[in-house]
Write a protein that holds these residues in place. Structure first.
Motif, short mmCIF file in Angstrom:
data_model
loop_
_atom_site.label_atom_id
_atom_site.label_comp_id
_atom_site.label_asym_id
_atom_site.label_seq_id
_atom_site.Cartn_x
_atom_site.Cartn_y
_atom_site.Cartn_z
N VAL A 184 0.85 -1.18 0.00
CA VAL A 184 0.00 0.00 0.00
C VAL A 184 0.89 1.24 0.00
CG1 VAL A 184 -1.78 1.28 1.24
CG2 VAL A 184 -1.81 -1.22 1.25
N VAL A 185 0.74 2.07 -1.01
CA VAL A 185 1.51 3.31 -1.12
C VAL A 185 0.53 4.48 -1.14
CG1 VAL A 185 3.14 4.66 -2.47
CG2 VAL A 185 3.37 2.17 -2.36
N TYR A 186 0.77 5.47 -0.29
CA TYR A 186 -0.07 6.67 -0.26
C TYR A 186 0.85 7.87 -0.38
CZ TYR A 186 -3.91 9.74 1.28
OH TYR A 186 -4.89 10.70 1.36
N GLN A 187 0.86 8.48 -1.55
CA GLN A 187 1.73 9.63 -1.82
C GLN A 187 0.89 10.76 -2.39
OE1 GLN A 187 5.26 10.06 -1.47
NE2 GLN A 187 5.07 8.24 -0.17
N HIS B 117 -2.85 10.17 -2.93
CA HIS B 117 -3.32 9.19 -3.91
C HIS B 117 -2.80 7.81 -3.51
CE1 HIS B 117 -4.19 12.77 -6.25
NE2 HIS B 117 -4.88 12.03 -7.10
N LEU B 118 -3.68 6.82 -3.59
CA LEU B 118 -3.32 5.45 -3.23
C LEU B 118 -2.84 4.66 -4.45
CD1 LEU B 118 -6.14 4.27 -0.77
CD2 LEU B 118 -3.67 4.17 -0.33
N THR B 119 -1.85 3.83 -4.19
CA THR B 119 -1.40 2.85 -5.16
C THR B 119 -1.36 1.50 -4.45
OG1 THR B 119 -0.04 4.46 -6.35
CG2 THR B 119 0.48 2.14 -6.69
N ILE B 120 -2.02 0.50 -5.04
CA ILE B 120 -2.07 -0.84 -4.45
C ILE B 120 -1.35 -1.81 -5.37
CG2 ILE B 120 -3.53 -2.66 -3.51
CD1 ILE B 120 -3.90 -0.04 -2.05
N ASN B 121 -0.29 -2.42 -4.84
CA ASN B 121 0.50 -3.38 -5.61
C ASN B 121 0.96 -2.81 -6.95
OD1 ASN B 121 0.15 -5.31 -3.55
ND2 ASN B 121 -1.79 -6.00 -4.45
N GLY B 122 1.37 -1.56 -6.92
CA GLY B 122 1.91 -0.91 -8.10
C GLY B 122 0.88 -0.33 -9.05
N LYS B 123 -0.41 -0.50 -8.74
CA LYS B 123 -1.47 0.02 -9.60
C LYS B 123 -2.12 1.22 -8.93
CE LYS B 123 -5.69 -1.22 -12.09
NZ LYS B 123 -6.68 -2.30 -12.39
N ALA B 124 -2.01 2.39 -9.58
CA ALA B 124 -2.59 3.61 -9.04
C ALA B 124 -4.11 3.57 -9.14
CB ALA B 124 -2.05 4.83 -9.77
N PRO C 32 7.63 12.88 4.16
CA PRO C 32 6.65 13.97 4.32
C PRO C 32 5.48 13.91 3.34
CG PRO C 32 8.88 14.81 4.50
CD PRO C 32 9.01 13.39 4.04
N ASP C 33 5.67 13.22 2.22
CA ASP C 33 4.60 13.15 1.21
C ASP C 33 3.74 11.91 1.33
OD1 ASP C 33 5.34 15.59 -0.03
OD2 ASP C 33 6.93 14.55 -1.13
N GLY C 34 4.06 11.03 2.29
CA GLY C 34 3.23 9.84 2.43
C GLY C 34 3.98 8.67 3.04
N PHE C 35 3.62 7.46 2.61
CA PHE C 35 4.22 6.26 3.18
C PHE C 35 4.05 5.10 2.20
CE2 PHE C 35 -0.23 6.09 4.20
CZ PHE C 35 -0.57 4.77 3.98
N ALA C 36 4.74 4.01 2.49
CA ALA C 36 4.56 2.75 1.78
C ALA C 36 4.62 1.63 2.82
CB ALA C 36 5.64 2.55 0.73
N CYS C 37 3.64 0.72 2.78
CA CYS C 37 3.58 -0.39 3.74
C CYS C 37 3.29 -1.69 3.03
CB CYS C 37 2.49 -0.15 4.78
SG CYS C 37 2.86 1.11 6.02
N ILE C 38 3.92 -2.76 3.47
CA ILE C 38 3.58 -4.11 3.02
C ILE C 38 2.79 -4.78 4.14
CG2 ILE C 38 4.47 -6.37 2.34
CD1 ILE C 38 6.89 -4.96 1.16
N TYR D 91 -4.54 -6.43 8.29
CA TYR D 91 -5.20 -5.59 7.30
C TYR D 91 -4.82 -4.13 7.52
CZ TYR D 91 -7.78 -9.84 6.53
OH TYR D 91 -8.08 -11.15 6.23
N PHE D 92 -4.78 -3.38 6.42
CA PHE D 92 -4.46 -1.96 6.48
C PHE D 92 -5.76 -1.18 6.29
CE2 PHE D 92 -2.79 2.16 5.39
CZ PHE D 92 -1.59 2.24 6.07
N MET D 93 -6.07 -0.31 7.27
CA MET D 93 -7.35 0.39 7.30
C MET D 93 -7.15 1.89 7.17
SD MET D 93 -8.97 -2.43 7.95
CE MET D 93 -10.63 -1.75 8.08
N MET D 94 -8.07 2.54 6.42
CA MET D 94 -8.06 4.00 6.30
C MET D 94 -9.48 4.53 6.34
SD MET D 94 -5.08 4.71 3.42
CE MET D 94 -5.13 6.49 3.64
N GLY D 95 -9.64 5.74 6.88
CA GLY D 95 -10.94 6.39 6.87
C GLY D 95 -11.17 7.09 5.54
N ASP D 96 -12.44 7.22 5.16
CA ASP D 96 -12.77 7.91 3.91
C ASP D 96 -12.54 9.42 4.01
OD1 ASP D 96 -13.43 5.50 2.83
OD2 ASP D 96 -15.61 5.77 2.99
N ASN D 97 -12.57 9.95 5.21
CA ASN D 97 -12.25 11.36 5.44
C ASN D 97 -10.74 11.43 5.64
OD1 ASN D 97 -12.43 14.08 5.90
ND2 ASN D 97 -13.66 13.93 7.75
#
Length: 305
Positions: free
Chosen positions: A175-178, A181-188, A247-253, A259-265
């Motif tokens: 999971v990459v959030y930069q 914008h989210l990218t999952i397994n290399g797919k934006a 500072p622009d985001g993160f990347a996690c495996i 499970y990796f959880m995020m809020g819609d807000n």
């Protein structure tokens, strides 16, 4: 387990009440009621013998006293009567909440615009498997959480608290959030712009988008001027070494069984970005329906992704 966590665990309270009222019901059904019956039979026999004697002496008696005497002796004590009345109700509620559906109230704006503060939602307890109540141990496997599911779970930092977020990453995902914008397994992921969202509580506007999370479309809210991630808010958590931050985001495996959880807000949600992954044993169920909102009746009956 602290007193606060016990009081906060409604399932535990229901379980204790069910056991207490159930024991009283069974005790009365198979023991106390028989004692009252035997006592009544003895009293009635004495009553009848006394009446026979009095009649022999020419004294006329009212027969209604016998019925009243029997009713008074057979009457359940108040504590037994109430326990017997409440037991089936408590048992039914406990079963429904433990294995089928459980209601929750949305306390914060972290899932806006999908869920609003004050929404009363239903959570399907069996979608992700049958779990033993109280200990939350899975005993029957059914389905696994999928990306895009709105899921209720025990907060890893405090198991007495229930959180609700969206599943963004499943085991093995990168999971990459930069730059928001989210990218999952290399797919934006794709983002379709929508009209700005008005937060009626704060009377502020957020940018709104329709996010396509690997096939699940849902709305998200973004505050452009807010930082992508507040690095000072990132805590220590298990498998933190699976993540890298900037500072622009993160990347996690996502590690196995988590499970990796995020809020819609996105800019107003404390989620896996800050406190880490959610283990499978913390899962409560899948949220799917708003069944009541007293301040916004139009929300009633809203199904959501």
């Amino acid at each position: 387990m602290t007193l606060q966590s016990i009081l906060g665990n409604f399932a535990l309270i229901l379980f204790v009440l069910m056991i207490v009222t159930g024991v009283i019901w069974f005790l009365d059904r198979f023991y106390l009621s028989k004692q009252r019956r035997a006592k009544a039979d003895a009293a009635l026999a004495a009553f009848d013998a006394r009446n026979v004697k009095l009649r022999a002496e020419g004294i006329k008696l009212e027969s209604s006293g016998r019925v009243e005497l029997e009713a008074n002796i057979l009457r359940q004590p108040t504590w037994v009567e109430y326990s017997g009345s409440f037991f089936p109700v408590i048992a039914m509620v406990f079963f429904l909440r433990s294995f089928l559906y459980e209601p929750f109230k949305i306390p914060s704006s972290s899932m806006v615009p999908t869920l609003l503060v004050g929404d009363l939602i239903l959570v399907n307890k069996f979608t992700y498997g049958i779990r033993l109540p109280i200990v939350n141990k899975k005993i029957i496997e059914v389905n696994q959480p999928q990306r895009g599911d709105v899921m209720v779970f025990k907060y890893p930092k405090d198991m007495s608290l229930d959180y609700i977020k969206r599943v963004v990453g499943v085991p093995g995902d990168k999971v990459v959030y930069q730059n928001k914008h989210l990218t999952i397994n290399g797919k934006a992921l794709s983002y379709a712009p929508l009209p700005d969202y008005l937060n009626e509580d704060s009377l502020s506007y957020s940018q709104q988008f329709k996010e396509n999370l690997t096939g699940v479309e849902h709305k998200i809210a973004i505050v452009p001027q807010a930082p992508t991630i507040n690095l000072s808010g990132v805590q220590d958590f298990p498998y933190k070494s699976n993540c890298t931050y900037n500072p622009d985001g993160f990347a996690c495996i996502v590690p196995p069984g988590n499970y990796f959880m995020m809020g819609d807000n996105r800019d107003n949600s404390e989620d896996s970005r800050y406190w880490g992954f959610v283990p499978d044993e913390n899962i409560v169920g899948k949220a799917f329906l708003v069944w009541m909102n007293l301040s916004n009746l139009k929300r009633i009956g809203t199904f959501f992704n």
